[in-house]
Design a protein around this motif. Structure first.
Motif, PDB file in Angstrom:
ATOM      1  N   PHE A  71       0.829  -1.197   0.000  1.00 31.09           N
ATOM      2  CA  PHE A  71       0.000   0.000   0.000  1.00 31.09           C
ATOM      3  C   PHE A  71       0.870   1.256   0.000  1.00 31.09           C
ATOM      4  O   PHE A  71       2.096   1.175   0.007  1.00 31.09           O
ATOM      5  N   HIS A  72       0.202   2.387  -0.022  1.00 27.25           N
ATOM      6  CA  HIS A  72       0.901   3.671   0.027  1.00 27.25           C
ATOM      7  C   HIS A  72       0.463   4.388   1.303  1.00 27.25           C
ATOM      8  O   HIS A  72      -0.509   5.148   1.291  1.00 27.25           O
ATOM      9  N   PRO A  73       1.173   4.161   2.420  1.00 26.24           N
ATOM     10  CA  PRO A  73       0.763   4.797   3.689  1.00 26.24           C
ATOM     11  C   PRO A  73       1.007   6.295   3.661  1.00 26.24           C
ATOM     12  O   PRO A  73       2.031   6.769   3.156  1.00 26.24           O
ATOM     13  N   MET A  74       0.038   7.048   4.242  1.00 26.82           N
ATOM     14  CA  MET A  74       0.132   8.497   4.354  1.00 26.82           C
ATOM     15  C   MET A  74      -0.394   8.903   5.718  1.00 26.82           C
ATOM     16  O   MET A  74      -1.174   8.180   6.351  1.00 26.82           O
ATOM     17  N   SER A  75       0.020  10.086   6.183  1.00 26.78           N
ATOM     18  CA  SER A  75      -0.644  10.667   7.341  1.00 26.78           C
ATOM     19  C   SER A  75      -1.907  11.368   6.859  1.00 26.78           C
ATOM     20  O   SER A  75      -2.046  11.689   5.673  1.00 26.78           O
ATOM     21  N   LEU A  76      -2.820  11.631   7.783  1.00 25.99           N
ATOM     22  CA  LEU A  76      -4.039  12.334   7.380  1.00 25.99           C
ATOM     23  C   LEU A  76      -3.708  13.747   6.910  1.00 25.99           C
ATOM     24  O   LEU A  76      -4.321  14.259   5.969  1.00 25.99           O
ATOM     25  N   VAL A  95      -4.279   5.351   5.483  1.00 28.97           N
ATOM     26  CA  VAL A  95      -3.859   6.162   6.625  1.00 28.97           C
ATOM     27  C   VAL A  95      -3.986   5.325   7.895  1.00 28.97           C
ATOM     28  O   VAL A  95      -5.013   4.670   8.110  1.00 28.97           O
ATOM     29  N   VAL A  96      -2.960   5.353   8.720  1.00 27.86           N
ATOM     30  CA  VAL A  96      -2.983   4.678  10.016  1.00 27.86           C
ATOM     31  C   VAL A  96      -3.304   5.718  11.088  1.00 27.86           C
ATOM     32  O   VAL A  96      -2.614   6.742  11.188  1.00 27.86           O
ATOM     33  N   ALA A 120       1.839   7.962  10.496  1.00 31.77           N
ATOM     34  CA  ALA A 120       0.608   7.701  11.242  1.00 31.77           C
ATOM     35  C   ALA A 120       0.144   8.988  11.898  1.00 31.77           C
ATOM     36  O   ALA A 120       0.922   9.929  12.090  1.00 31.77           O
ATOM     37  N   THR A 121      -1.139   9.002  12.239  1.00 27.32           N
ATOM     38  CA  THR A 121      -1.745  10.143  12.922  1.00 27.32           C
ATOM     39  C   THR A 121      -2.295   9.666  14.257  1.00 27.32           C
ATOM     40  O   THR A 121      -3.064   8.702  14.309  1.00 27.32           O
ATOM     41  N   PHE A 122      -1.889  10.352  15.340  1.00 19.29           N
ATOM     42  CA  PHE A 122      -2.313  10.002  16.696  1.00 19.29           C
ATOM     43  C   PHE A 122      -3.267  11.073  17.204  1.00 19.29           C
ATOM     44  O   PHE A 122      -2.885  12.237  17.365  1.00 19.29           O
ATOM     45  N   PHE A 123      -4.510  10.693  17.467  1.00 22.42           N
ATOM     46  CA  PHE A 123      -5.504  11.615  17.999  1.00 22.42           C
ATOM     47  C   PHE A 123      -5.534  11.459  19.520  1.00 22.42           C
ATOM     48  O   PHE A 123      -5.816  10.369  20.027  1.00 22.42           O
ATOM     49  N   ALA A 224       8.424  15.279  16.819  1.00 22.24           N
ATOM     50  CA  ALA A 224       9.732  15.633  16.266  1.00 22.24           C
ATOM     51  C   ALA A 224      10.206  14.585  15.264  1.00 22.24           C
ATOM     52  O   ALA A 224      10.972  14.899  14.341  1.00 22.24           O
ATOM     53  N   ALA A 225       9.724  13.346  15.422  1.00 23.78           N
ATOM     54  CA  ALA A 225      10.097  12.271  14.495  1.00 23.78           C
ATOM     55  C   ALA A 225       9.232  12.282  13.239  1.00 23.78           C
ATOM     56  O   ALA A 225       9.391  11.414  12.375  1.00 23.78           O
ATOM     57  N   GLY A 226       8.326  13.243  13.132  1.00 23.34           N
ATOM     58  CA  GLY A 226       7.542  13.404  11.919  1.00 23.34           C
ATOM     59  C   GLY A 226       6.138  12.851  11.971  1.00 23.34           C
ATOM     60  O   GLY A 226       5.432  12.863  10.953  1.00 23.34           O
ATOM     61  N   PHE A 227       5.698  12.402  13.144  1.00 23.02           N
ATOM     62  CA  PHE A 227       4.356  11.851  13.245  1.00 23.02           C
ATOM     63  C   PHE A 227       3.351  12.946  13.578  1.00 23.02           C
ATOM     64  O   PHE A 227       3.647  13.881  14.326  1.00 23.02           O
ATOM     65  N   GLU A 228       2.170  12.811  13.009  1.00 28.78           N
ATOM     66  CA  GLU A 228       1.129  13.819  13.176  1.00 28.78           C
ATOM     67  C   GLU A 228       0.362  13.575  14.470  1.00 28.78           C
ATOM     68  O   GLU A 228      -0.048  12.441  14.757  1.00 28.78           O
ATOM     69  N   ILE A 229       0.151  14.638  15.233  1.00 20.42           N
ATOM     70  CA  ILE A 229      -0.635  14.572  16.465  1.00 20.42           C
ATOM     71  C   ILE A 229      -1.890  15.411  16.249  1.00 20.42           C
ATOM     72  O   ILE A 229      -1.805  16.624  16.039  1.00 20.42           O
ATOM     73  N   GLY A 230      -3.037  14.765  16.292  1.00 21.12           N
ATOM     74  CA  GLY A 230      -4.299  15.461  16.098  1.00 21.12           C
ATOM     75  C   GLY A 230      -5.115  15.483  17.376  1.00 21.12           C
ATOM     76  O   GLY A 230      -4.737  14.909  18.405  1.00 21.12           O
ATOM     77  N   SER A 231      -6.253  16.138  17.310  1.00 21.60           N
ATOM     78  CA  SER A 231      -7.109  16.305  18.482  1.00 21.60           C
ATOM     79  C   SER A 231      -8.105  15.160  18.623  1.00 21.60           C
ATOM     80  O   SER A 231      -8.617  14.631  17.633  1.00 21.60           O
TER      81      SER A 231
END
Length: 346
Positions: A71-76, A95-96, A120-123, A224-231
């Motif tokens: 697959f082609h993983p992406m952040s949101l 998207v993970v 990945a995106t962490f909410f 800082a490692a490039g992972f997205e943090i969402g609400s």
């Protein structure tokens, strides 16, 4: 049925063929939904909600290796940027995402994602990151599983019944209580949980190592490692069941906290609980007005690119009982093999 169907398709080689042809025929975005990545040695002795354990550590590694190969993983956030620019998403985009912010996300999921180069995106619910308190719904399950009381009484739900002795029966009871509790407004939900904490002498402030949110230092490392943090809101409250002023505060204050601690504003959100009773048109309008550019539900499905709804994105819940064949088949044929999410909420 899903396990057998997934295994049959995998052994026959049909999945690889369907994987390629589906990418040509159907252009959609798949968003995976995780809660916890945790290896539970003895499920009968685990004192919290097993339904929130999405997979074991080894299982998660295998799943992410599969994403990297096929697959082609992406952040949101990357998906949003592409849509804003009018760019076509790559074939097999996936998207993970993670909901809540349990500390096993940092301990186990983050190192695997970083090693394999999977975005990945962490909410996260920022109030829990601030306080370190366990999540209220999970604490409710914990109380029902572990209390020495003989009766469960919740007048607001019309419940007054003996507590079963057997652990499995208590888990089923806890799920039934959660389902009924989520029909109440937020104030009533919180009052019910607080009443049990007091009656049974099991305050959430006591905490527990098996139900701990991440801290800001961990989130800063991941960011800082490039992972997205969402609400995921402030206090993991069902937004559609809040008065307008409190709804807006949950959206605004969680975004402010993330910007304060991480240095960049959150542009994505996952609606807490995420089912049809957790968000509505008013929540969507308030989310857009608060500055978010995309929002995830917890309704099972994929998102056709020709008519994508960025403020009610469907997701594919990853569940503890999925074996490798089922997981692969779900990604390949989500309409047929996806988990039925009518009772699965984040």
């Amino acid at each position: 049925m899903r396990v057998r169907l997934g295994g049959l398709c995998q052994r026959s080689g049909l999945l690889r063929l369907l994987h390629r042809t589906r990418g040509w025929v159907r252009r959609d975005l798949r968003v995976l939904a995780y809660h916890r990545v945790l290896s539970v040695a003895d499920p009968d002795r685990f004192d919290f909600d097993l339904d929130l354990v999405s997979t074991s550590v080894d299982g998660f590694r295998r799943q992410m290796q599969l994403l990297g190969r096929r697959f082609h993983p992406m952040s949101l956030g990357q998906v949003v940027a592409a849509l804003e620019a009018g760019q076509q998403l790559p074939a097999q985009a996936v998207v993970v995402t993670f909901d809540d912010g349990y500390d096993d996300n940092h301990r186990f999921a983050f190192p695997i994602l970083r090693e394999l180069g999977i975005p990945a995106t962490f909410f996260v619910s920022t109030g829990h990151i601030d306080s370190g308190l366990p999540y209220a719904y999970d604490w409710l399950v914990h109380m029902i599983l572990c209390t020495q009381a003989r009766e469960l009484a919740i007048p607001a739900l019309g419940l007054a019944e003996p507590l079963p002795i057997e652990r499995r029966a208590r888990r089923l009871l806890a799920q039934r209580v959660l389902d009924r509790l989520k029909a109440l407004d937020v104030a009533a939900q919180e009052a019910c949980i607080a009443r049990l904490e007091a009656a049974w002498g099991m305050p959430r402030v006591a905490g527990h190592p098996d139900c701990r949110p991440m801290g800001w230092a961990q989130l800063r490392e991941m960011h800082a490692a490039g992972f997205e943090i969402g609400s995921h809101g402030v206090h993991h409250r069902m937004l559609a069941k809040l008065p307008r002023e409190e709804l807006e505060a949950e959206l605004r204050e969680s975004r402010t906290a993330l910007e304060r601690e991480l240095g960049t504003p959150a542009t994505t959100i996952s609606y807490p609980v995420g089912g049809v009773g957790a968000f509505d048109d008013e929540v969507v309008r308030a989310t857009r007005d608060a500055g978010y550019q995309a929002a995830c539900s917890y309704i099972c499905g994929t998102n056709p690119l020709r008519a994508i709804n960025r403020y009610a994105l469907y997701r594919l819940p990853v569940e503890r009982h999925m074996d490798a064949n089922w997981f692969t088949a779900m990604l390949t044929l989500p309409e047929l093999v996806g988990y039925p999410s009518s009772n699965r909420e984040g």
